[in-house]
Write an enzyme that holds these catalytic residues in place. Structure first.
Site, short mmCIF file in Angstrom:
data_model
loop_
_atom_site.label_atom_id
_atom_site.label_comp_id
_atom_site.label_asym_id
_atom_site.label_seq_id
_atom_site.Cartn_x
_atom_site.Cartn_y
_atom_site.Cartn_z
N VAL A 1 4.39 -3.05 0.48
CA VAL A 1 4.28 -4.31 -0.29
C VAL A 1 4.43 -5.14 0.39
O VAL A 1 5.73 -5.13 1.25
CB VAL A 1 4.82 -4.69 -1.82
CG1 VAL A 1 5.43 -5.22 -3.14
CG2 VAL A 1 4.53 -3.05 -2.72
N LYS A 2 4.05 -5.88 0.32
CA LYS A 2 4.71 -7.53 1.52
C LYS A 2 4.53 -9.01 0.11
O LYS A 2 4.09 -8.73 -1.08
CB LYS A 2 2.98 -8.34 2.57
CG LYS A 2 3.60 -9.19 3.18
CD LYS A 2 1.43 -9.63 3.55
CE LYS A 2 1.12 -9.20 4.46
NZ LYS A 2 0.32 -9.54 4.87
N VAL A 3 5.87 -8.99 0.46
CA VAL A 3 7.16 -9.41 0.05
C VAL A 3 6.86 -11.66 0.94
O VAL A 3 7.62 -10.74 1.62
CB VAL A 3 8.23 -9.31 -0.61
CG1 VAL A 3 9.06 -9.89 -1.60
CG2 VAL A 3 8.23 -7.96 -1.58
N ALA B 1 -0.11 -4.55 1.47
CA ALA B 1 -0.59 -5.21 0.34
C ALA B 1 -0.14 -6.52 -0.17
O ALA B 1 1.06 -5.94 -0.75
CB ALA B 1 -1.19 -4.56 -1.34
#
Length: 217
Positions: free
Chosen positions: A86-88, A60
């Site tokens: 968590v996509k960064v 996400a």
């Protein structure tokens, strides 16, 4: 090799899950918008809906590009469901956020990676996954699969545990080529995955077997 599907379409995710080979999902705001999912609350709910279909990781993406914003959004996303990763983005503050999340035990996927150096920084910062976009490199006359190979070599040199997630997969041969050079994960459309099923000799052989069987009936 893990198989992720890159979509926000619940029907396609269900199809891939029913095939029995799905390990996770990646998605982003653009894919959400393509399915008519807009607005913060709707997007967050959709992430949970995806998690309720699959058993593996669901990436996400944060929208913020500053450190505090990424931390705030990332912590909220991680709280949604245990399967959320968590996509960064691979930017300066993104690397700082990767380190922060790693220290907090929050799993991450470093996205928009286009060079070995970027992948090295992501691993140093403790990313769970690194996502080189091989299709987009191919689009500008670079060799996306070669980048996967370079990252694999670097990670193996130093024992980094960051998983190489081959992203921007466009077709079935991308999957085969990434498997050959040691990508840990692929993410792409369902059509590329289903392409692995197909071979004309399989169809011809099955047709002959059935024809021979039916001769005596």
């Amino acid at each position: 090799m893990k198989f992720f599907i890159d979509t926000a379409n619940l029907d396609q995710i269900k199809d891939a899950q029913e095939l029995g080979i799905l390990d996770g999902v990646t998605t982003n705001p653009s894919l959400m918008a393509k399915e008519g999912i807009t607005g913060k609350n709707n997007i967050l709910k959709h992430y949970v809906d995806i998690c309720n279909i699959v058993e593996g990781d669901v990436s996400a993406e944060v929208i913020a590009t500053d450190l505090q914003g990424m931390i705030r959004e990332g912590e909220a996303l991680a709280d949604l469901h245990p399967q959320i990763v968590v996509k960064v983005p691979m930017i300066r503050d993104g690397v700082k956020a990767l380190k922060y999340f790693a220290d907090k035990g929050i799993r991450t996927n470093c996205t928009l990676v286009f060079s070995p150096g970027q992948a090295l920084l992501a691993a140093k910062a403790g990313a769970t996954y690194v996502s080189p976009f091989i299709g987009r490199l191919d689009d500008v006359s670079s060799n996306g699969v070669h980048l996967i190979s370079e990252i694999r070599h670097i990670y193996d040199n130093y024992g980094y545990e960051t998983q190489i997630l081959a992203a921007s997969i466009r077709h079935t041969m991308h999957i085969i080529d990434c498997a050959k050079v040691g990508a840990d994960v692929m993410t792409g459309p369902l059509s590329a995955i289903e392409g692995l099923l197909k071979h004309p000799l399989t169809d011809i052989g099955l047709e002959k077997f059935l024809a021979d069987y039916n001769k005596g009936n």
